[in-house]
Design an enzyme around this catalytic site. Sequence first.
Site, PDB file in Angstrom:
ATOM      1  N   GLY A  47     -13.373   3.169   0.761  1.00 60.42           N
ATOM      2  CA  GLY A  47     -13.458   2.815  -0.651  1.00 60.42           C
ATOM      3  C   GLY A  47     -13.130   1.356  -0.855  1.00 60.42           C
ATOM      4  O   GLY A  47     -12.435   0.742  -0.029  1.00 60.42           O
ATOM      5  N   GLN A  52     -10.575  -6.280  -5.274  1.00 56.14           N
ATOM      6  CA  GLN A  52     -10.398  -6.613  -3.853  1.00 56.14           C
ATOM      7  C   GLN A  52     -11.368  -7.700  -3.385  1.00 56.14           C
ATOM      8  O   GLN A  52     -11.141  -8.315  -2.341  1.00 56.14           O
ATOM      9  CB  GLN A  52     -10.572  -5.361  -2.980  1.00 56.14           C
ATOM     10  CG  GLN A  52      -9.445  -4.354  -3.166  1.00 56.14           C
ATOM     11  CD  GLN A  52      -9.642  -3.152  -2.272  1.00 56.14           C
ATOM     12  OE1 GLN A  52     -10.359  -2.226  -2.624  1.00 56.14           O
ATOM     13  NE2 GLN A  52      -9.029  -3.179  -1.110  1.00 56.14           N
ATOM     14  N   CYS A  95      -5.268   0.484   3.362  1.00 51.58           N
ATOM     15  CA  CYS A  95      -6.037  -0.270   2.370  1.00 51.58           C
ATOM     16  C   CYS A  95      -6.601  -1.508   3.048  1.00 51.58           C
ATOM     17  O   CYS A  95      -5.896  -2.172   3.808  1.00 51.58           O
ATOM     18  CB  CYS A  95      -5.119  -0.675   1.215  1.00 51.58           C
ATOM     19  SG  CYS A  95      -5.938  -1.631  -0.064  1.00 51.58           S
ATOM     20  N   LEU A  96      -7.858  -1.816   2.746  1.00 49.34           N
ATOM     21  CA  LEU A  96      -8.495  -2.987   3.353  1.00 49.34           C
ATOM     22  C   LEU A  96      -7.785  -4.284   2.950  1.00 49.34           C
ATOM     23  O   LEU A  96      -7.894  -5.287   3.654  1.00 49.34           O
ATOM     24  CB  LEU A  96      -9.974  -3.046   2.957  1.00 49.34           C
ATOM     25  CG  LEU A  96     -10.836  -1.908   3.544  1.00 49.34           C
ATOM     26  CD1 LEU A  96     -12.193  -1.862   2.858  1.00 49.34           C
ATOM     27  CD2 LEU A  96     -10.993  -2.050   5.047  1.00 49.34           C
ATOM     28  N   HIS A 137      -6.773   6.180  -5.342  1.00 50.23           N
ATOM     29  CA  HIS A 137      -6.413   4.896  -4.715  1.00 50.23           C
ATOM     30  C   HIS A 137      -7.251   3.756  -5.299  1.00 50.23           C
ATOM     31  O   HIS A 137      -6.717   2.707  -5.669  1.00 50.23           O
ATOM     32  CB  HIS A 137      -6.609   5.028  -3.199  1.00 50.23           C
ATOM     33  CG  HIS A 137      -6.360   3.782  -2.406  1.00 50.23           C
ATOM     34  ND1 HIS A 137      -5.406   3.711  -1.418  1.00 50.23           N
ATOM     35  CD2 HIS A 137      -6.957   2.557  -2.437  1.00 50.23           C
ATOM     36  CE1 HIS A 137      -5.420   2.485  -0.887  1.00 50.23           C
ATOM     37  NE2 HIS A 137      -6.361   1.776  -1.488  1.00 50.23           N
ATOM     38  N   GLU A 138      -8.564   3.978  -5.405  1.00 50.74           N
ATOM     39  CA  GLU A 138      -9.448   2.905  -5.894  1.00 50.74           C
ATOM     40  C   GLU A 138      -9.234   2.646  -7.379  1.00 50.74           C
ATOM     41  O   GLU A 138      -9.257   1.492  -7.821  1.00 50.74           O
ATOM     42  CB  GLU A 138     -10.917   3.233  -5.614  1.00 50.74           C
ATOM     43  CG  GLU A 138     -11.278   3.409  -4.136  1.00 50.74           C
ATOM     44  CD  GLU A 138     -10.730   2.328  -3.218  1.00 50.74           C
ATOM     45  OE1 GLU A 138     -10.617   1.160  -3.637  1.00 50.74           O
ATOM     46  OE2 GLU A 138     -10.375   2.669  -2.069  1.00 50.74           O
TER      47      GLU A 138
HETATM   48 NI    NI Z   1      -7.139  -0.173  -1.277  1.00 51.08          NI
END
Ligand code: NI
Length: 168
Positions: A47, A52, A95-96, A137-138
């Site tokens: 996601g 981000q 998380c990215l 989360h997103e």
């Molecule tokens: Ni994230």
Amino acid sequence: MAIRQIREIGDELLRKKSRPYEKVDDKARELLQDLYDTLKQTDDGVGLAAPQVGVLRRAIVVDLSMDEENPQGPFKLINPVIVKKSGSQVCREGCLSIPGKLGDVERPKKVTVEALDENGKKITIKADGLLAVVLCHEIDHLDGVLFVDRATELFNAEDVENEENESK
Ligand code: NI
């Protein structure tokens, strides 16, 4: 198609609240496509949210189409809102934007999310298990909330990997 740079924790923009869309226009569609393309070139991301990549608008993509047990998506969502939630589950999240960290986070077991799709059509997603976690989360990202804020315990991804290899 464009791959955008993913911002990492410490970047103030990740802590800001994103603005909703009034309508789904070409620019919104382009952002969704870029989010999708950017997500797909990561190793294991499922996601990605607009902040981000440095855009403070309420847009997310979620893709569990590679999940062997229960493939779902990709979902490209504008103005996603959790309208119903029930139960609870604890899941280990990453998380990215927070490379190298994992954490155990308690989330609802089931959620119902309303959003607009890329054509501006209203859609409802009834999610449970992993999909519910990823959606929560997103959507958190759109309010400047990161999983580390909610995690009961944090781990270094490297340590977890080493332990897994040792137990094999
Ligand atoms: Ni994230």
